[in-house]
Design a protein around this motif. Structure first.
Motif, PDB file in Angstrom:
ATOM      1  N   LEU A  19       0.823  -1.333  -0.071  1.00  0.00           N
ATOM      2  CA  LEU A  19      -0.059   0.002  -0.023  1.00  0.00           C
ATOM      3  C   LEU A  19       0.771   1.167   0.092  1.00  0.00           C
ATOM      4  CD1 LEU A  19      -2.767  -0.606   2.491  1.00  0.00           C
ATOM      5  CD2 LEU A  19      -3.211  -0.314   0.179  1.00  0.00           C
ATOM      6  N   PRO A  20       0.555   2.125  -0.713  1.00  0.00           N
ATOM      7  CA  PRO A  20       1.190   3.360  -0.817  1.00  0.00           C
ATOM      8  C   PRO A  20       1.177   4.081   0.525  1.00  0.00           C
ATOM      9  CG  PRO A  20      -0.082   3.283  -2.657  1.00  0.00           C
ATOM     10  CD  PRO A  20      -0.698   2.166  -1.959  1.00  0.00           C
ATOM     11  N   ARG A  21       2.208   4.871   0.933  1.00  0.00           N
ATOM     12  CA  ARG A  21       1.992   5.480   2.517  1.00  0.00           C
ATOM     13  C   ARG A  21       0.784   6.360   2.436  1.00  0.00           C
ATOM     14  NH1 ARG A  21       5.016   4.859   6.291  1.00  0.00           N
ATOM     15  NH2 ARG A  21       5.182   6.275   7.925  1.00  0.00           N
ATOM     16  N   TRP A  22       0.532   7.209   1.547  1.00  0.00           N
ATOM     17  CA  TRP A  22      -0.651   8.186   1.595  1.00  0.00           C
ATOM     18  C   TRP A  22      -1.840   7.292   1.811  1.00  0.00           C
ATOM     19  CZ3 TRP A  22      -4.820   8.003  -1.607  1.00  0.00           C
ATOM     20  CH2 TRP A  22      -4.461   7.513  -2.757  1.00  0.00           C
ATOM     21  N   VAL A  23      -1.891   6.117   1.431  1.00  0.00           N
ATOM     22  CA  VAL A  23      -3.233   5.379   1.641  1.00  0.00           C
ATOM     23  C   VAL A  23      -3.211   5.046   3.042  1.00  0.00           C
ATOM     24  CG1 VAL A  23      -4.346   3.174   1.069  1.00  0.00           C
ATOM     25  CG2 VAL A  23      -3.391   4.407  -0.851  1.00  0.00           C
ATOM     26  N   SER A  24      -2.262   4.312   3.648  1.00  0.00           N
ATOM     27  CA  SER A  24      -2.531   4.052   4.870  1.00  0.00           C
ATOM     28  C   SER A  24      -2.761   5.230   6.070  1.00  0.00           C
ATOM     29  CB  SER A  24      -1.322   3.288   5.431  1.00  0.00           C
ATOM     30  OG  SER A  24      -0.232   3.920   5.161  1.00  0.00           O
ATOM     31  N   ARG A  25      -2.007   6.256   5.558  1.00  0.00           N
ATOM     32  CA  ARG A  25      -2.166   7.580   6.145  1.00  0.00           C
ATOM     33  C   ARG A  25      -3.688   7.926   6.049  1.00  0.00           C
ATOM     34  NH1 ARG A  25       3.021  11.047   5.379  1.00  0.00           N
ATOM     35  NH2 ARG A  25       4.267   9.942   6.692  1.00  0.00           N
ATOM     36  N   ALA A  26      -4.235   7.936   5.047  1.00  0.00           N
ATOM     37  CA  ALA A  26      -5.702   8.296   4.815  1.00  0.00           C
ATOM     38  C   ALA A  26      -6.493   7.318   5.516  1.00  0.00           C
ATOM     39  CB  ALA A  26      -6.067   8.443   3.257  1.00  0.00           C
ATOM     40  N   ALA A  27      -6.238   6.067   5.853  1.00  0.00           N
ATOM     41  CA  ALA A  27      -6.947   5.145   6.209  1.00  0.00           C
ATOM     42  C   ALA A  27      -7.248   5.298   7.792  1.00  0.00           C
ATOM     43  CB  ALA A  27      -6.249   3.823   6.234  1.00  0.00           C
ATOM     44  N   VAL A  28      -6.127   6.153   8.283  1.00  0.00           N
ATOM     45  CA  VAL A  28      -6.229   6.616   9.740  1.00  0.00           C
ATOM     46  C   VAL A  28      -7.067   8.006   9.736  1.00  0.00           C
ATOM     47  CG1 VAL A  28      -4.989   7.127  11.845  1.00  0.00           C
ATOM     48  CG2 VAL A  28      -4.026   5.266  10.492  1.00  0.00           C
ATOM     49  N   TRP A  29      -6.396   8.948   9.137  1.00  0.00           N
ATOM     50  CA  TRP A  29      -7.012  10.329   9.430  1.00  0.00           C
ATOM     51  C   TRP A  29      -8.268  10.796   8.860  1.00  0.00           C
ATOM     52  CZ3 TRP A  29      -4.881  12.247  13.347  1.00  0.00           C
ATOM     53  CH2 TRP A  29      -3.689  11.725  13.788  1.00  0.00           C
ATOM     54  N   VAL A  30      -8.598   9.922   7.711  1.00  0.00           N
ATOM     55  CA  VAL A  30      -9.886  10.357   7.176  1.00  0.00           C
ATOM     56  C   VAL A  30     -11.197   9.809   8.069  1.00  0.00           C
ATOM     57  CG1 VAL A  30     -11.525   9.916   5.221  1.00  0.00           C
ATOM     58  CG2 VAL A  30      -9.271  10.326   4.810  1.00  0.00           C
ATOM     59  N   PRO A  31     -11.093   8.794   8.594  1.00  0.00           N
ATOM     60  CA  PRO A  31     -12.007   8.469   9.703  1.00  0.00           C
ATOM     61  C   PRO A  31     -11.866   9.216  10.806  1.00  0.00           C
ATOM     62  CG  PRO A  31     -11.023   6.313   8.803  1.00  0.00           C
ATOM     63  CD  PRO A  31     -10.285   7.624   8.294  1.00  0.00           C
ATOM     64  N   VAL A  32     -10.860   9.433  11.296  1.00  0.00           N
ATOM     65  CA  VAL A  32     -10.651  10.036  12.752  1.00  0.00           C
ATOM     66  C   VAL A  32     -11.206  11.610  12.568  1.00  0.00           C
ATOM     67  CG1 VAL A  32      -9.070  11.387  14.054  1.00  0.00           C
ATOM     68  CG2 VAL A  32      -8.787   8.991  13.595  1.00  0.00           C
ATOM     69  N   ALA A  33     -10.784  12.062  11.430  1.00  0.00           N
ATOM     70  CA  ALA A  33     -11.377  13.712  10.969  1.00  0.00           C
ATOM     71  C   ALA A  33     -12.905  13.728  11.004  1.00  0.00           C
ATOM     72  CB  ALA A  33     -10.849  13.985   9.866  1.00  0.00           C
ATOM     73  N   ALA A  34     -13.484  12.513  10.186  1.00  0.00           N
ATOM     74  CA  ALA A  34     -14.800  12.332  10.067  1.00  0.00           C
ATOM     75  C   ALA A  34     -15.781  12.346  11.187  1.00  0.00           C
ATOM     76  CB  ALA A  34     -15.206  11.307   8.916  1.00  0.00           C
ATOM     77  N   ALA A  35     -14.947  11.371  12.026  1.00  0.00           N
ATOM     78  CA  ALA A  35     -15.582  11.205  13.480  1.00  0.00           C
ATOM     79  C   ALA A  35     -15.435  12.460  14.238  1.00  0.00           C
ATOM     80  CB  ALA A  35     -14.830   9.924  14.213  1.00  0.00           C
ATOM     81  N   ALA A  36     -14.621  13.103  14.206  1.00  0.00           N
ATOM     82  CA  ALA A  36     -14.323  14.454  14.978  1.00  0.00           C
ATOM     83  C   ALA A  36     -15.285  15.359  14.548  1.00  0.00           C
ATOM     84  CB  ALA A  36     -13.036  15.098  14.939  1.00  0.00           C
ATOM     85  N   LEU A  37     -15.744  15.508  13.282  1.00  0.00           N
ATOM     86  CA  LEU A  37     -16.497  16.580  12.659  1.00  0.00           C
ATOM     87  C   LEU A  37     -17.828  16.299  13.205  1.00  0.00           C
ATOM     88  CD1 LEU A  37     -16.818  18.882  10.835  1.00  0.00           C
ATOM     89  CD2 LEU A  37     -17.353  17.417   8.906  1.00  0.00           C
ATOM     90  N   TRP A  38     -18.200  15.124  13.071  1.00  0.00           N
ATOM     91  CA  TRP A  38     -19.518  14.241  13.398  1.00  0.00           C
ATOM     92  C   TRP A  38     -19.923  14.582  14.932  1.00  0.00           C
ATOM     93  CZ3 TRP A  38     -23.959  12.199  11.383  1.00  0.00           C
ATOM     94  CH2 TRP A  38     -25.085  11.706  12.443  1.00  0.00           C
ATOM     95  N   VAL A  39     -18.822  14.107  15.662  1.00  0.00           N
ATOM     96  CA  VAL A  39     -19.061  14.353  17.205  1.00  0.00           C
ATOM     97  C   VAL A  39     -19.341  15.918  17.497  1.00  0.00           C
ATOM     98  CG1 VAL A  39     -17.886  14.311  19.515  1.00  0.00           C
ATOM     99  CG2 VAL A  39     -17.923  12.312  17.873  1.00  0.00           C
ATOM    100  N   LEU A  40     -18.329  16.796  17.001  1.00  0.00           N
ATOM    101  CA  LEU A  40     -18.347  18.116  17.229  1.00  0.00           C
ATOM    102  C   LEU A  40     -19.753  18.766  16.812  1.00  0.00           C
ATOM    103  CD1 LEU A  40     -14.776  19.257  16.864  1.00  0.00           C
ATOM    104  CD2 LEU A  40     -16.028  19.302  19.142  1.00  0.00           C
ATOM    105  N   VAL A  41     -20.106  18.630  15.563  1.00  0.00           N
ATOM    106  CA  VAL A  41     -20.993  19.459  14.979  1.00  0.00           C
ATOM    107  C   VAL A  41     -22.181  18.819  14.667  1.00  0.00           C
ATOM    108  CG1 VAL A  41     -21.416  21.573  13.305  1.00  0.00           C
ATOM    109  CG2 VAL A  41     -19.034  20.721  14.188  1.00  0.00           C
ATOM    110  N   LEU A  42     -22.337  17.792  13.958  1.00  0.00           N
ATOM    111  CA  LEU A  42     -23.222  17.090  13.227  1.00  0.00           C
ATOM    112  C   LEU A  42     -24.275  16.154  13.988  1.00  0.00           C
ATOM    113  CD1 LEU A  42     -21.303  16.336   9.942  1.00  0.00           C
ATOM    114  CD2 LEU A  42     -22.849  18.080  10.232  1.00  0.00           C
ATOM    115  N   ALA A  43     -23.708  15.869  15.117  1.00  0.00           N
ATOM    116  CA  ALA A  43     -24.201  14.784  15.888  1.00  0.00           C
ATOM    117  C   ALA A  43     -25.719  15.221  16.362  1.00  0.00           C
ATOM    118  CB  ALA A  43     -23.544  14.022  16.926  1.00  0.00           C
ATOM    119  N   ARG A  44     -26.715  15.443  15.473  1.00  0.00           N
ATOM    120  CA  ARG A  44     -27.957  15.684  16.047  1.00  0.00           C
ATOM    121  C   ARG A  44     -28.663  14.331  16.311  1.00  0.00           C
ATOM    122  NH1 ARG A  44     -29.622  21.277  13.622  1.00  0.00           N
ATOM    123  NH2 ARG A  44     -27.612  22.268  14.153  1.00  0.00           N
TER     124      ARG A  44
END
Lengths: 358, 365
Positions: A19-44
């Motif tokens: 796996l290219p390095r950016w893929v494994s990085r994205a595999a970590v940070w995209v879900p983390v960022a999405a979860a943070a966004l959800w918890v902070l703002v969207l979680a109605r």
């Protein structure tokens, strides 16, 4: 030149897919960022609500995660300590947990003098600490007997040892079911620590903070033992290079026995904490806590105490956050997040966050 | 022959008649013939209950043995994968108006089978890919974690099942009210699985897999994709476990999360361990011993007297596994092999200094 070119092409063809390095990085940070966004703002429409609107709920959920992580750490640190030194995966760790909880229940009901309907107010501080220490001692002794009789002579055969301890866990679960029955038995916190107080407008149980305090105490003592004593030094050296420690004339057999006693004692302390936390002791808890220990050490890295801290915190957070921030009516999907955490860690670091490549 | 040698089967290509007629193959063929003829003289209970369950557990345990013997991976997720297939069949076949949990799609049972096997294979591929970069004890732990998480997945996700499980799952008309047919189909399937696994061992894929088992680093440097081989082996084992799971759910008529919880998961491992994790035949042998012990131990007069009753079956199984692991980690197959070798040595004159090389060559791995 031609031969060289062929070699190059051959290499190109045969290079395994990585796996290219950016893929494994994205595999970590995209879900983390999405979860943070959800918890902070969207979680109605969730039980907790968006964190910017309901900061109290958010803080309470985080506290839930941290306090549960404390309990996870106490149990998993014993598991990882034993593996780190001896390469023994103790599948009976959950049985030691449950056994300690039952012993503590027996002693506590005797001290309180009631069989059923025990209330935390009936339980003095002594009627909790004494069962804790006694239960820890009993399972530490059981662990020592198990190690001396069944594991000492086949040291190094990790699969055989895992299956032996698995067989012990099956026997132990069946015998405990026979002795204590299928009904949940009470085990309570001492009355002195069961209060509620307010954090940012939310009620919070002080017993959870007490549990965290005990976990921090255990973790601190463990750190002191491993880093500031001669025995701890030998254990850390043994984790790195067992053969060398042996060759230096250190009595490894004794160190192994002591480590197994400490690891089992930690499972016992975890069992009493976990039983008091749940308010009761019931069959099946052994399997659940074997799972919890496994998840923590797979995330953190088998054999690393630092990894046990990291694994406990991550897993504790996922366990606390996922039901609170899933839309109402979908909270039963929270178990998926435990698996997702495991999957992300395994995809990026197959040996866990602090695991060593062997 | 060493245990690994037994399991690796014929490593050289070419099937000569002489090699096909080895003692091992003859014993397996005789056992198959006996199993096929069993309905003629066995009691109904023995055929429809004991032996049917033996075959189901045998196929599922054979997937553990396949992964362990050829791939060096001890998997605890095989019962979960069988359960995934079972839950998928249950969700697909139960009719909309039935009083049960699940999606209740009301499909044709054979379509449901294809659907269940496809889902199981896909799940096995994903789980295998995630675990494929580890081996040995780490693989065991990860697959155990899969098994327990799977229990909670089916337990807590109520649209799929919930802890109550799915009930009223009927087998297709071919097998409904024909338990002997189901038994015979299972015997045929067992033979197919057994032969496929052994033939697979001699294919380039099987040989590469065994190479990876013995030395992953060397195989990687030779250009083999180690984790892909492991993943594919796990996927194949998952598909086969799914077959066992389909028959299991037909036979039981229902499935709930408890039936794939940590207890049954360990039971299946125990079946593989009793038979010996390195011998394919041992899977069915272990399954028979396990099911027979489960059903007949209670009839022994002594057992009640020493306080071990039917309810304490798990203690007996646990002690059995403990004894096997202490005495012979290769299980019953290992014990039989040892006895056979001992008898061999007993009846042969002690080898003189001149006659050893051939024997030594045969005895070393």
């Amino acid at each position: 030149m031609t031969a060289h070119a062929v070699d190059e092409r051959e290499l190109q063809l045969r290079r395994p897919f990585v796996l290219p390095r950016w893929v494994s990085r994205a595999a970590v940070w995209v879900p983390v960022a999405a979860a943070a966004l959800w918890v902070l703002v969207l979680a109605r429409n969730t039980s907790a609500g968006p964190a910017i609107r309901e900061p109290g709920e958010f803080v309470v959920t985080l506290l839930d995660g941290v306090t549960f992580a404390g309990l996870l750490f106490v149990v998993a640190s014993g598991f990882t300590l034993i593996f780190g030194l001896m390469r023994t995966v103790n599948m009976a760790h959950g049985s030691l947990f449950l056994g300690a909880a039952y012993v503590a229940h027996e002693i506590q009901t005797n001290m309180v003098g009631k069989d059923a309907n025990i209330d935390a107010r009936d339980v003095s501080l002594l009627a909790w600490i004494l069962p804790l220490l006694a239960a820890g001692a009993v399972v530490a002794l059981l662990g020592l007997v198990m190690q001396q009789l069944l594991l000492r002579w086949n040291q190094g055969q990790d699969l055989r040892q895992a299956l032996i301890t698995l067989a012990i866990s099956v026997i132990a679960a069946d015998q405990m079911l026979a002795h204590f029955g299928g009904v949940a038995q009470p085990l309570k916190w001492p009355g002195a620590v069961t209060h509620f107080f307010e954090i940012m407008g939310e009620r919070y149980a002080s017993s959870r903070l007490f549990m965290l305090g005990v976990a921090l105490l255990v973790g601190g003592l463990l750190w002191l033992w491993l880093n500031r004593t001669r025995m701890g030094m030998v254990i850390r050296a043994g984790v790195d290079d067992q053969e060398m420690v042996r060759a230096l004339g250190i009595n490894v057999t004794l160190v192994f026995a002591v480590t197994f006693v400490v690891g089992s004692f930690l499972a016992g302390v975890g069992g009493v904490l976990g039983g008091s936390f749940a308010g009761s002791v019931a069959p099946g808890v052994d399997g659940a806590w074997l799972l919890n220990s496994l998840v923590v050490v797979i995330i953190g890295g088998l054999g690393s105490v630092k990894g046990a801290v990291a694994g406990s915190l991550l897993y504790g957070m996922v366990v606390a956050l996922s039901p609170a921030y899933l839309p109402a009516g979908y909270t039963y999907y929270s178990v998926i997040f435990t698996f997702a955490l495991l999957a992300v860690v395994l995809a990026v670091r197959p040996n866990g966050l602090y695991g060593r490549v062997e | 022959m060493s245990p690994t040698g037994t399991a690796s089967g014929p490593a050289r290509p070419g099937w000569t008649l002489r090699r096909l007629l080895s003692a091992r193959n003859l014993v397996v063929a005789a056992a198959t013939a006996l199993a096929l003829l069993l309905p003629l003289f066995g009691s109904n209970f023995f055929v429809e209950f004991v032996m049917t369950r033996t075959m189901i557990l045998g196929i599922a345990a054979a997937t553990i043995v396949f992964l362990a013997a050829y791939g060096g991976m001890i998997s605890l997720a095989q019962y979960l994968l069988a359960g995934v297939a079972g839950f998928m069949v249950g969700n697909a076949v139960v009719a909309q108006d039935a009083w049960s949990k699940g999606l209740k799609l009301g499909w044709n049972p054979w379509v449901a089978v294809l659907f269940a096997l496809a889902v199981t294979t896909a799940v096995a591929f994903v789980l295998g890919a995630l675990a494929s970069r580890t081996t040995g004890i780490y693989f065991l732990m990860i697959t155990l974690t899969y098994a327990v998480i799977g229990y909670y997945v089916f337990g807590s996700i109520t649209p799929l099942s919930g802890f109550g499980g799915i009930t009223g799952i009927d087998p297709p008309g071919l097998f409904e009210d024909h338990p002997v047919r189901m038994y015979l189909a299972l015997v045929v399937l067992s033979v197919l699985v057994y032969v496929s696994f052994r033939v697979l061992a001699a294919t380039p894929f099987g040989l590469a897999l065994q190479g990876i088992r013995d030395d992953p680093v060397r195989m990687a440097s030779l250009g083999f994709n180690v984790s892909l081989h492991r993943t594919l082996a796990f996927t194949l084992a998952g598909f086969t476990a799914g077959l066992a799971g389909v028959f299991n759910v037909w036979w039981n008529g229902q499935i709930d999360p408890t039936s794939i919880s940590i207890g049954p998961t360990l039971d299946l491992l125990i079946v593989a361990v009793i038979g010996g994790t390195l011998s394919l035949e041992g899977a069915w042998l272990g399954a028979f011993v396990f099911v027979a012990a489960n059903n007949y131990l209670r009839n022994l007069p002594l057992v009640d007297h020493i306080g071990i009753t039917e309810a304490r079956f798990n203690t007996i199984v646990g002690v059995l596994v403990l004894l096997i692991m202490i005495l012979s980690p290769d299980g019953l197959a290992g014990i039989i092999e040892r006895v056979r070798k001992g008898l061999h040595r007993l009846f042969q004159p002690p080898p003189g200094p001149g006659s050893t090389p051939a024997e030594a060559a045969a005895g070393s791995p």
